[in-house]
Design a protein around this motif. Structure first.
Motif, PDB file in Angstrom:
ATOM      1  N   ASP A  46      -4.949  -5.484  -0.134  1.00  0.00           N
ATOM      2  CA  ASP A  46      -3.694  -4.740  -0.218  1.00  0.00           C
ATOM      3  C   ASP A  46      -3.134  -4.713  -1.634  1.00  0.00           C
ATOM      4  OD1 ASP A  46      -3.604  -4.165   2.516  1.00  0.00           O
ATOM      5  OD2 ASP A  46      -2.589  -6.049   2.974  1.00  0.00           O
ATOM      6  N   GLU A  47      -2.373  -3.657  -1.895  1.00  0.00           N
ATOM      7  CA  GLU A  47      -1.632  -3.531  -3.150  1.00  0.00           C
ATOM      8  C   GLU A  47      -0.178  -3.849  -2.839  1.00  0.00           C
ATOM      9  OE1 GLU A  47      -0.580   0.335  -5.434  1.00  0.00           O
ATOM     10  OE2 GLU A  47      -2.580  -0.309  -6.099  1.00  0.00           O
TER      11      GLU A  47
ATOM     12  N   ASN B 152       0.831  -1.214   0.000  1.00  0.00           N
ATOM     13  CA  ASN B 152       0.000   0.000   0.000  1.00  0.00           C
ATOM     14  C   ASN B 152       0.865   1.264   0.000  1.00  0.00           C
ATOM     15  OD1 ASN B 152      -2.351  -1.614   0.069  1.00  0.00           O
ATOM     16  ND2 ASN B 152      -2.095  -1.839   2.277  1.00  0.00           N
TER      17      ASN B 152
END
Length: 146
Positions: free
Chosen positions: A132-133, A116
């Motif tokens: 989440d990234e 993130n």
């Protein structure tokens, strides 16, 4: 031991989106952990502390341990996502399963691992969820557990 399947997909940046379709997602069964990187990781041979000749039994045990490590911690080659051009190290990050939860750990990569948009400290586990990234170098991924 539980086994899950992870689906790893690329998240395209607007600037990256060329007139080519995105590569298909990667599906990988995971028992304990999975290492993300580029290439097959074969240049990372197991280090041993033995000096001199090893007995056939020691060699067999070493090969067995290596095989078990590959079963419980497979290496996922992200090259189909142009990993080398996007700054992904050969052994970049590891995703682990801990009591039905995922964690991510940077393995000392050159271009860093970001969760993130926050850079992770090397060799420290961080909680990872499907929302989440995850970015390895300049490669942004989506991780889904099925």
């Amino acid at each position: 031991m539980s086994e899950f399947t992870l689906i790893i997909s690329i998240i395209e940046d607007q600037d990256d989106a060329q007139n080519e379709p995105s590569p298909d997602p990667i599906s990988v069964a995971i028992v304990d952990s999975v290492t993300l990187g580029r290439g097959d990781g074969s240049d990372n041979v197991m280090q041993t502390n033995t000096i001199g000749q090893r007995t056939p039994q020691q060699i067999a045990e070493s090969e067995f341990q290596q095989s078990m490590r590959e079963l419980t911690n497979p290496h996922v080659d992200l090259e189909r996502f142009f990993a080398h051009q996007r700054g992904v190290s050969r052994r970049h990050a590891r995703i682990k399963l801990r009591e039905m939860r995922m964690t991510v750990e940077d393995l000392g990569s050159t271009n860093g691992t970001y969760l993130n948009n926050e850079r992770l400290e090397s060799n420290t586990e961080y909680p990872l969820s499907e929302k989440d990234e995850l970015r390895l170098g300049f490669l942004t991924l989506s991780i889904k557990k099925v």
